[in-house]
Design an enzyme around this catalytic site. Sequence first.
Site, PDB file in Angstrom:
ATOM      1  N   SER A  47       0.816  -1.235   0.000  1.00  9.82           N
ATOM      2  CA  SER A  47       0.000   0.000   0.000  1.00  9.82           C
ATOM      3  C   SER A  47       0.839   1.270   0.000  1.00  9.82           C
ATOM      4  CB  SER A  47      -0.916   0.013   1.220  1.00  9.82           C
ATOM      5  OG  SER A  47      -0.157  -0.087   2.405  1.00  9.82           O
ATOM      6  N   ASP A 224      -0.374   6.803  11.165  1.00 14.26           N
ATOM      7  CA  ASP A 224      -0.645   5.478  11.747  1.00 14.26           C
ATOM      8  C   ASP A 224       0.623   4.663  11.945  1.00 14.26           C
ATOM      9  OD1 ASP A 224       0.065   4.550   9.234  1.00 14.26           O
ATOM     10  OD2 ASP A 224      -1.875   3.662   8.763  1.00 14.26           O
ATOM     11  N   HIS A 227       1.674   4.151   7.082  1.00 19.96           N
ATOM     12  CA  HIS A 227       1.409   4.822   5.803  1.00 19.96           C
ATOM     13  C   HIS A 227       1.882   6.263   5.860  1.00 19.96           C
ATOM     14  CE1 HIS A 227      -1.512   1.453   5.900  1.00 19.96           C
ATOM     15  NE2 HIS A 227      -1.099   1.335   4.649  1.00 19.96           N
TER      16      HIS A 227
END
Lengths: 246, 246
Positions: A47, A224, A227
Amino acid sequence: MMNHTISRRAASKATLLAGISAATTAQLSQAAPKLKKNATILFQGDSITDAGRDRKRQTANDARSLGRGYPAHIAGDLLAESPKLDLRIHNRGISGNKVPDLDKRWQVDCIDIKPDILSILIGVNDIWHKLNGRYDGTPEVYRDGFDALLERTKKSLPDVTIAICEPFVLRCGAVNDSWFPEFETRRAFAEEVAKKHNAIWVPFQAKFDEAVSSGTAPEYWAADGVHPSHAGHSLMAKVWRESVGI
Amino acid sequence: MMNHTISRRAASKATLLAGISAATTAQLSQAAPKLKKNATILFQGDSITDAGRDRKRQTANDARSLGRGYPAHIAGDLLAESPKLDLRIHNRGISGNKVPDLDKRWQVDCIDIKPDILSILIGVNDIWHKLNGRYDGTPEVYRDGFDALLERTKKSLPDVTIAICEPFVLRCGAVNDSWFPEFETRRAFAEEVAKKHNAIWVPFQAKFDEAVSSGTAPEYWAADGVHPSHAGHSLMAKVWRESVGI
């Protein structure tokens, strides 16, 4: 801890220098690729690399295909600085991916693209999903799978320049003490694999650690802990270009 | 044509130098803003500025709120380079906007945000929609509306640093001969308004012209002649930072 880090760095620098003095010309060019006309650059990962790209589009050099992360930052700069090279820059990161996921889609999403420069950032889900009970791969499974992936890559693409990006976390958000020391072990394994395959090492964790040591909150770089923020991706782009030398 | 361009440039350079030698300190600081702690930077404009931002999000420094265009490129670099400044960077460009559209939403989308640095890129739809028969504003309507918008801005925000971005097109895609010479008139009016209000001038058209003169196809920078490619946005970011001096 600090002394240990320094001595490890000093040791790896010595190894690196010894490696360079004994290096063949091919190895030296691996360490500092030149951007050739029509070169293809591929960003692979999870991601962090995906970063909101439109996966239905797979157009080189296209903003929506590149996502909002460090690959887009790097691509924009390279394309604006070197318009005559006709570079082809792709992003094929997919959110949630671990090493075995890359392995499954490697033929289509790497080999077939025939990158001249291949950048891989993988590892955070390999531990995160294990901590969540959704996966059971040990650090050794990560290391051996990563090693096999590079072996396979070099067999199919003998001239590719490979950049291995250091998996990283910031100490905030979802990242708590349960991640350590296993995360450190996995980072060390990524570096071991990079060295074994004579790949360029992109020290993301080291640079984020420096940024936090200089007095910025870890949340500024990744709310977080995993990310990166927009600022974090831009810092990564800078580190990547400095490390890869293009 | 070339001689005319050169003599016009020479003339405007002379005007500029005369202006600087007579400038007050306040005017000089307007010309080269310093990035202060907690400074707010606002990008305003049309689709080129909007660039696919998520308009439901209005979070400063946030990748999705900033879009995929030059504001995101600039923001990423500034935020990564100056983490201790706690900058707040916003994008409020809206696709399709002309000067009267900015005017309608100016209180909420500019004044209320209280920018320290305000960047405006507007003008391409003012001509494009006229060529399409969807709007009837003349170049003079553009000039006077833009002038009034800046007048209003400076009344509400006397300390704001304003950067006016040169409207630009590439000679390809949707941009054909019907755009000229009216487009040149409008560009000259934008520059006139910028000078009148002692705003920083960001010469996008001049820099895209240079890039094309150096041998790159105009499509490389903007396939439809209006909306920049990823490379085009990155070039704009570079030009913007050089011009604004931050």
